[in-house]
Design a protein around this motif. Sequence first.
Motif, short mmCIF file in Angstrom:
data_model
loop_
_atom_site.label_atom_id
_atom_site.label_comp_id
_atom_site.label_asym_id
_atom_site.label_seq_id
_atom_site.Cartn_x
_atom_site.Cartn_y
_atom_site.Cartn_z
N UNK A 175 -4.76 -6.64 1.45
CA UNK A 175 -3.99 -5.90 2.45
C UNK A 175 -4.80 -4.76 3.06
N UNK A 176 -5.95 -4.45 2.45
CA UNK A 176 -6.80 -3.35 2.90
C UNK A 176 -6.02 -2.03 2.97
N UNK A 177 -5.20 -1.79 1.94
CA UNK A 177 -4.43 -0.57 1.93
C UNK A 177 -4.30 -0.01 0.51
N UNK A 178 -3.97 1.27 0.44
CA UNK A 178 -3.71 1.95 -0.82
C UNK A 178 -2.22 2.08 -0.99
N UNK A 179 -1.74 1.83 -2.20
CA UNK A 179 -0.31 1.92 -2.46
C UNK A 179 -0.03 2.91 -3.59
N UNK A 180 1.12 3.57 -3.48
CA UNK A 180 1.59 4.48 -4.52
C UNK A 180 2.76 3.82 -5.22
N UNK A 181 2.75 3.87 -6.56
CA UNK A 181 3.81 3.21 -7.30
C UNK A 181 4.49 4.10 -8.31
N UNK A 182 5.74 3.77 -8.63
CA UNK A 182 6.48 4.43 -9.70
C UNK A 182 7.03 3.35 -10.62
N UNK A 231 -2.21 3.73 6.46
CA UNK A 231 -1.74 3.00 7.64
C UNK A 231 -2.76 1.93 8.00
N UNK A 232 -2.50 0.68 7.59
CA UNK A 232 -3.49 -0.38 7.81
C UNK A 232 -3.58 -0.81 9.28
N UNK A 233 -2.64 -0.36 10.11
CA UNK A 233 -2.74 -0.64 11.53
C UNK A 233 -3.84 0.19 12.18
N UNK A 234 -4.18 1.31 11.56
CA UNK A 234 -5.21 2.19 12.09
C UNK A 234 -6.45 2.23 11.20
N UNK A 235 -6.25 2.30 9.88
CA UNK A 235 -7.37 2.40 8.94
C UNK A 235 -7.43 1.17 8.04
N UNK A 288 -8.86 0.20 4.66
CA UNK A 288 -9.47 0.71 3.44
C UNK A 288 -10.41 -0.36 2.89
N UNK A 289 -11.66 0.00 2.70
CA UNK A 289 -12.65 -0.98 2.23
C UNK A 289 -12.98 -0.82 0.75
N UNK A 290 -12.71 0.35 0.18
CA UNK A 290 -13.01 0.55 -1.25
C UNK A 290 -12.24 1.73 -1.79
N UNK A 291 -11.79 1.59 -3.03
CA UNK A 291 -11.18 2.69 -3.78
C UNK A 291 -11.55 2.49 -5.24
#
Length: 207
Positions: free
Chosen positions: A119-126, A148-152, A154-157
């Motif tokens: 998904x090329x995105x970072x997610x926060x979970x609980x 916001x994967x529509x704009x950024x 994410x390639x690595x975390x």
Amino acid sequence: MLVTQKGFSLVELLIALLLGSVLLAMVIGLYVTGVSSGAKSLKYSRLRTDLQSIISVMETDIRRAGYGGDEFMVGSGATQTVDSINSAEQDCIVYYYNHDAAPSITDANKMAFRFIPGENEIQFGTGVGPLASDCYAAGNGSWTALSDKQFIKITALDFTDLTDSSISGASATMRSVQIELAGELASDSRYTHSIKTKVQVRNLEFK
């Protein structure tokens, strides 16, 4: 006495028109270049700002790991205040802290950040299990997008669990987590940015 009035010849008018057109084209070209350059600078600035904001959110939250007593310690054998995984397919950090003065631990106190490459995105979970490997278990936790994967894109975390030093008699350990984040503009992969930071976990680990 008859006065003869002279004007511009057709050739002179054509030359003047040509020179004027060239000058106008140069001005328009400079304007378009300036606008384009400004737009690109604005996009890159937003890319950097958004990535820095994500890092700041993670730093602030992870720094609180372990606050609230023994129940909020996380990791194998409950000996760590934070647990992370860093591999080609899984990058996640799990941490617990009592942010709402809960009398006992609840799903709201079980937090995590993870990277989803597909998904090329970072997610926060609980409501995430105590180990970082739980981040990718089916049905484990409730997740929302942090980027916001529509704009950024994410390639690595990457999360790297570090032990900085030991306190006298090795009775306690000061733990830090290194975070590396990289991303690029979704609309133009030529614009990239990366950030590296180190966060010290708030509470010490006593052995």
